[in-house]
Design a protein around this motif. Structure first.
Motif, PDB file in Angstrom:
ATOM      1  N   MET A  60      15.518  -8.081   6.803  1.00 20.83           N
ATOM      2  CA  MET A  60      15.539  -7.284   5.526  1.00 20.83           C
ATOM      3  C   MET A  60      14.314  -7.456   4.634  1.00 20.83           C
ATOM      4  O   MET A  60      14.072  -8.713   4.378  1.00 20.83           O
ATOM      5  CB  MET A  60      17.007  -7.343   4.664  1.00 20.83           C
ATOM      6  CG  MET A  60      16.786  -6.318   3.628  1.00 20.83           C
ATOM      7  SD  MET A  60      18.319  -6.630   2.832  1.00 20.83           S
ATOM      8  CE  MET A  60      19.607  -5.821   3.858  1.00 20.83           C
ATOM      9  N   MET A  61      13.684  -6.556   4.484  1.00 22.56           N
ATOM     10  CA  MET A  61      12.547  -6.760   3.278  1.00 22.56           C
ATOM     11  C   MET A  61      12.936  -6.136   2.168  1.00 22.56           C
ATOM     12  O   MET A  61      13.695  -5.201   1.743  1.00 22.56           O
ATOM     13  CB  MET A  61      11.524  -5.735   3.885  1.00 22.56           C
ATOM     14  CG  MET A  61      10.955  -5.937   5.359  1.00 22.56           C
ATOM     15  SD  MET A  61      10.235  -7.607   5.796  1.00 22.56           S
ATOM     16  CE  MET A  61       8.805  -7.827   4.688  1.00 22.56           C
ATOM     17  N   LEU A  62      12.471  -6.782   0.985  1.00 28.30           N
ATOM     18  CA  LEU A  62      12.772  -6.413  -0.389  1.00 28.30           C
ATOM     19  C   LEU A  62      11.335  -6.190  -0.996  1.00 28.30           C
ATOM     20  O   LEU A  62      10.532  -6.989  -0.986  1.00 28.30           O
ATOM     21  CB  LEU A  62      13.195  -7.673  -1.222  1.00 28.30           C
ATOM     22  CG  LEU A  62      14.644  -8.142  -0.752  1.00 28.30           C
ATOM     23  CD1 LEU A  62      14.906  -9.364  -1.655  1.00 28.30           C
ATOM     24  CD2 LEU A  62      15.518  -7.115  -0.851  1.00 28.30           C
ATOM     25  N   ILE A  63      11.298  -4.660  -1.343  1.00 32.37           N
ATOM     26  CA  ILE A  63       9.835  -4.262  -1.759  1.00 32.37           C
ATOM     27  C   ILE A  63       9.891  -3.715  -2.967  1.00 32.37           C
ATOM     28  O   ILE A  63      10.614  -2.724  -3.266  1.00 32.37           O
ATOM     29  CB  ILE A  63       9.471  -3.445  -0.542  1.00 32.37           C
ATOM     30  CG1 ILE A  63       8.950  -4.143   0.848  1.00 32.37           C
ATOM     31  CG2 ILE A  63       7.965  -2.619  -1.004  1.00 32.37           C
ATOM     32  CD1 ILE A  63       8.760  -3.151   1.947  1.00 32.37           C
ATOM     33  N   GLU A  64       8.891  -3.830  -3.680  1.00 28.06           N
ATOM     34  CA  GLU A  64       8.747  -3.266  -5.308  1.00 28.06           C
ATOM     35  C   GLU A  64       7.427  -2.491  -5.117  1.00 28.06           C
ATOM     36  O   GLU A  64       6.262  -3.252  -5.516  1.00 28.06           O
ATOM     37  CB  GLU A  64       8.774  -4.229  -6.176  1.00 28.06           C
ATOM     38  CG  GLU A  64       9.136  -3.586  -7.603  1.00 28.06           C
ATOM     39  CD  GLU A  64       9.345  -5.150  -8.650  1.00 28.06           C
ATOM     40  OE1 GLU A  64       8.630  -5.776  -8.634  1.00 28.06           O
ATOM     41  OE2 GLU A  64      10.496  -4.860  -9.066  1.00 28.06           O
ATOM     42  N   PRO A  65       7.278  -1.443  -4.819  1.00 32.55           N
ATOM     43  CA  PRO A  65       5.849  -0.826  -4.582  1.00 32.55           C
ATOM     44  C   PRO A  65       5.318  -0.312  -6.040  1.00 32.55           C
ATOM     45  O   PRO A  65       6.092  -0.135  -7.040  1.00 32.55           O
ATOM     46  CB  PRO A  65       6.248   0.593  -3.830  1.00 32.55           C
ATOM     47  CG  PRO A  65       7.523   0.870  -4.060  1.00 32.55           C
ATOM     48  CD  PRO A  65       8.193  -0.508  -4.380  1.00 32.55           C
ATOM     49  N   HIS A  66       3.985  -0.390  -6.211  1.00 34.19           N
ATOM     50  CA  HIS A  66       3.480  -0.292  -7.387  1.00 34.19           C
ATOM     51  C   HIS A  66       2.799   1.205  -7.266  1.00 34.19           C
ATOM     52  O   HIS A  66       2.203   1.730  -8.359  1.00 34.19           O
ATOM     53  CB  HIS A  66       2.421  -1.228  -7.954  1.00 34.19           C
ATOM     54  CG  HIS A  66       3.185  -2.561  -7.952  1.00 34.19           C
ATOM     55  ND1 HIS A  66       3.929  -2.960  -9.266  1.00 34.19           N
ATOM     56  CD2 HIS A  66       3.169  -3.714  -7.435  1.00 34.19           C
ATOM     57  CE1 HIS A  66       4.420  -4.051  -9.137  1.00 34.19           C
ATOM     58  NE2 HIS A  66       3.855  -4.482  -7.925  1.00 34.19           N
ATOM     59  N   SER A  67       2.590   1.794  -6.194  1.00 33.66           N
ATOM     60  CA  SER A  67       2.056   3.078  -6.138  1.00 33.66           C
ATOM     61  C   SER A  67       2.487   3.702  -4.852  1.00 33.66           C
ATOM     62  O   SER A  67       3.001   3.008  -3.864  1.00 33.66           O
ATOM     63  CB  SER A  67       0.340   2.960  -6.061  1.00 33.66           C
ATOM     64  OG  SER A  67       0.194   2.326  -5.035  1.00 33.66           O
ATOM     65  N   TYR A  68       2.261   5.081  -4.822  1.00 29.40           N
ATOM     66  CA  TYR A  68       2.563   5.741  -3.413  1.00 29.40           C
ATOM     67  C   TYR A  68       2.033   5.320  -2.256  1.00 29.40           C
ATOM     68  O   TYR A  68       2.397   5.317  -1.265  1.00 29.40           O
ATOM     69  CB  TYR A  68       2.491   7.309  -3.786  1.00 29.40           C
ATOM     70  CG  TYR A  68       2.628   8.170  -2.476  1.00 29.40           C
ATOM     71  CD1 TYR A  68       3.968   8.436  -2.292  1.00 29.40           C
ATOM     72  CD2 TYR A  68       1.955   8.813  -1.639  1.00 29.40           C
ATOM     73  CE1 TYR A  68       4.270   9.171  -1.218  1.00 29.40           C
ATOM     74  CE2 TYR A  68       2.125   9.444  -0.596  1.00 29.40           C
ATOM     75  CZ  TYR A  68       3.657   9.794  -0.611  1.00 29.40           C
ATOM     76  OH  TYR A  68       3.809  10.435   0.783  1.00 29.40           O
ATOM     77  N   ASP A  69       0.717   4.657  -2.469  1.00 28.38           N
ATOM     78  CA  ASP A  69      -0.011   3.995  -1.181  1.00 28.38           C
ATOM     79  C   ASP A  69       0.706   3.384  -0.187  1.00 28.38           C
ATOM     80  O   ASP A  69       0.492   3.130   0.779  1.00 28.38           O
ATOM     81  CB  ASP A  69      -1.324   3.720  -1.628  1.00 28.38           C
ATOM     82  CG  ASP A  69      -2.340   4.598  -2.424  1.00 28.38           C
ATOM     83  OD1 ASP A  69      -2.063   5.956  -1.974  1.00 28.38           O
ATOM     84  OD2 ASP A  69      -3.038   4.269  -3.121  1.00 28.38           O
ATOM     85  N   GLU A  70       1.756   2.493  -0.989  1.00 29.26           N
ATOM     86  CA  GLU A  70       2.265   1.607  -0.068  1.00 29.26           C
ATOM     87  C   GLU A  70       3.624   1.878   0.580  1.00 29.26           C
ATOM     88  O   GLU A  70       4.119   1.160   1.218  1.00 29.26           O
ATOM     89  CB  GLU A  70       3.053   0.310  -1.187  1.00 29.26           C
ATOM     90  CG  GLU A  70       1.709  -0.313  -1.950  1.00 29.26           C
ATOM     91  CD  GLU A  70       2.413  -1.229  -3.091  1.00 29.26           C
ATOM     92  OE1 GLU A  70       3.324  -1.890  -2.722  1.00 29.26           O
ATOM     93  OE2 GLU A  70       1.904  -1.220  -4.107  1.00 29.26           O
ATOM     94  N   VAL A  71       3.861   3.261   0.535  1.00 25.98           N
ATOM     95  CA  VAL A  71       4.929   3.893   1.439  1.00 25.98           C
ATOM     96  C   VAL A  71       4.865   3.834   2.755  1.00 25.98           C
ATOM     97  O   VAL A  71       5.657   3.593   3.400  1.00 25.98           O
ATOM     98  CB  VAL A  71       5.396   5.399   0.667  1.00 25.98           C
ATOM     99  CG1 VAL A  71       4.200   6.311   1.663  1.00 25.98           C
ATOM    100  CG2 VAL A  71       6.750   5.888   1.129  1.00 25.98           C
ATOM    101  N   GLN A  72       3.692   3.916   3.513  1.00 29.51           N
ATOM    102  CA  GLN A  72       3.322   4.056   4.782  1.00 29.51           C
ATOM    103  C   GLN A  72       3.718   2.474   5.450  1.00 29.51           C
ATOM    104  O   GLN A  72       4.186   2.314   6.298  1.00 29.51           O
ATOM    105  CB  GLN A  72       2.007   4.161   5.072  1.00 29.51           C
ATOM    106  CG  GLN A  72       1.823   4.704   6.477  1.00 29.51           C
ATOM    107  CD  GLN A  72       0.571   5.337   6.660  1.00 29.51           C
ATOM    108  OE1 GLN A  72      -0.494   5.187   5.819  1.00 29.51           O
ATOM    109  NE2 GLN A  72       0.294   6.141   7.866  1.00 29.51           N
ATOM    110  N   ASP A  73       3.754   1.385   4.531  1.00 29.48           N
ATOM    111  CA  ASP A  73       3.961   0.104   4.945  1.00 29.48           C
ATOM    112  C   ASP A  73       5.352  -0.289   4.869  1.00 29.48           C
ATOM    113  O   ASP A  73       5.837  -0.573   5.667  1.00 29.48           O
ATOM    114  CB  ASP A  73       3.146  -1.120   4.167  1.00 29.48           C
ATOM    115  CG  ASP A  73       1.888  -1.193   4.086  1.00 29.48           C
ATOM    116  OD1 ASP A  73       0.950  -0.914   5.001  1.00 29.48           O
ATOM    117  OD2 ASP A  73       1.129  -1.500   2.943  1.00 29.48           O
ATOM    118  N   ILE A  74       6.129   0.612   4.093  1.00 32.54           N
ATOM    119  CA  ILE A  74       7.493   0.306   4.003  1.00 32.54           C
ATOM    120  C   ILE A  74       8.253   1.153   5.246  1.00 32.54           C
ATOM    121  O   ILE A  74       9.087   0.642   6.061  1.00 32.54           O
ATOM    122  CB  ILE A  74       7.883   1.251   2.792  1.00 32.54           C
ATOM    123  CG1 ILE A  74       7.692   0.526   1.537  1.00 32.54           C
ATOM    124  CG2 ILE A  74       9.552   1.204   2.764  1.00 32.54           C
ATOM    125  CD1 ILE A  74       7.797   1.298   0.265  1.00 32.54           C
ATOM    126  N   ALA A  75       7.560   2.175   5.484  1.00 35.57           N
ATOM    127  CA  ALA A  75       7.846   3.058   7.057  1.00 35.57           C
ATOM    128  C   ALA A  75       7.567   2.389   8.189  1.00 35.57           C
ATOM    129  O   ALA A  75       8.478   2.397   9.110  1.00 35.57           O
ATOM    130  CB  ALA A  75       7.106   4.289   7.018  1.00 35.57           C
TER     131      ALA A  75
END
Length: 146
Positions: A60-75
């Motif tokens: 399980m990953m816990l992620i706190e993005p700071h911008s929309y640019d990080e959404v691809q890494d989450i995907a």
């Protein structure tokens, strides 16, 4: 020796075991060998469940993005069959909506699920993770009223 036996031996079709005459007195029913727990049985395609379980441990990953640019890494984490908890409290509301929309599409494409855990906190799971239960939204509505 009969003609049939000579023919079998000539073409090596006859087993090398001596033929026995089977009568009612000499015939014994073969006994089944029962395997007790812990004994190993040799088979070619048997895989130990312990090794499968250890090699496919869920992450399980816990992620706190700071911008929309990080959404691809989450995907990418979701595509690699890892569950992801996303905290969207440190991102602008408009970008947070875009992140949730993008991840909803990703989760749909891989056959997973997305659930809201709290205010701006979401759980995205691939198809190999089952989530049971639900979190009531009554508590979040009460907090927003204060």
């Amino acid at each position: 020796m009969g003609m049939k036996t000579k023919f079998k031996r000539f073409f090596e079709l006859d087993d090398e075991y001596a033929e026995e005459e089977v009568t009612k007195e000499t015939y014994e029913e073969p006994q089944r060998q029962e395997q007790t727990y812990g004994e190993k049985k040799e088979k070619g395609n048997v895989v130990s469940l312990a090794s499968v379980h250890q090699s496919s441990a869920a992450k399980m990953m816990l992620i706190e993005p700071h911008s929309y640019d990080e959404v691809q890494d989450i995907a990418d984490h979701l595509k690699n069959r890892k569950a992801v908890v996303i905290n969207l409290q440190r991102i602008h509301h408009d970008q947070a909506k875009r992140v949730v929309d993008f991840l909803s599409g990703t989760v749909y494409a891989i056959g997973g699920d997305i659930q809201k855990l709290g205010v701006n906190i979401f759980l995205c799971t691939p198809d190999n993770v089952d989530v049971t239960g639900s979190i009531s939204e009554i508590l979040t509505e009460d907090r927003q009223n204060f």
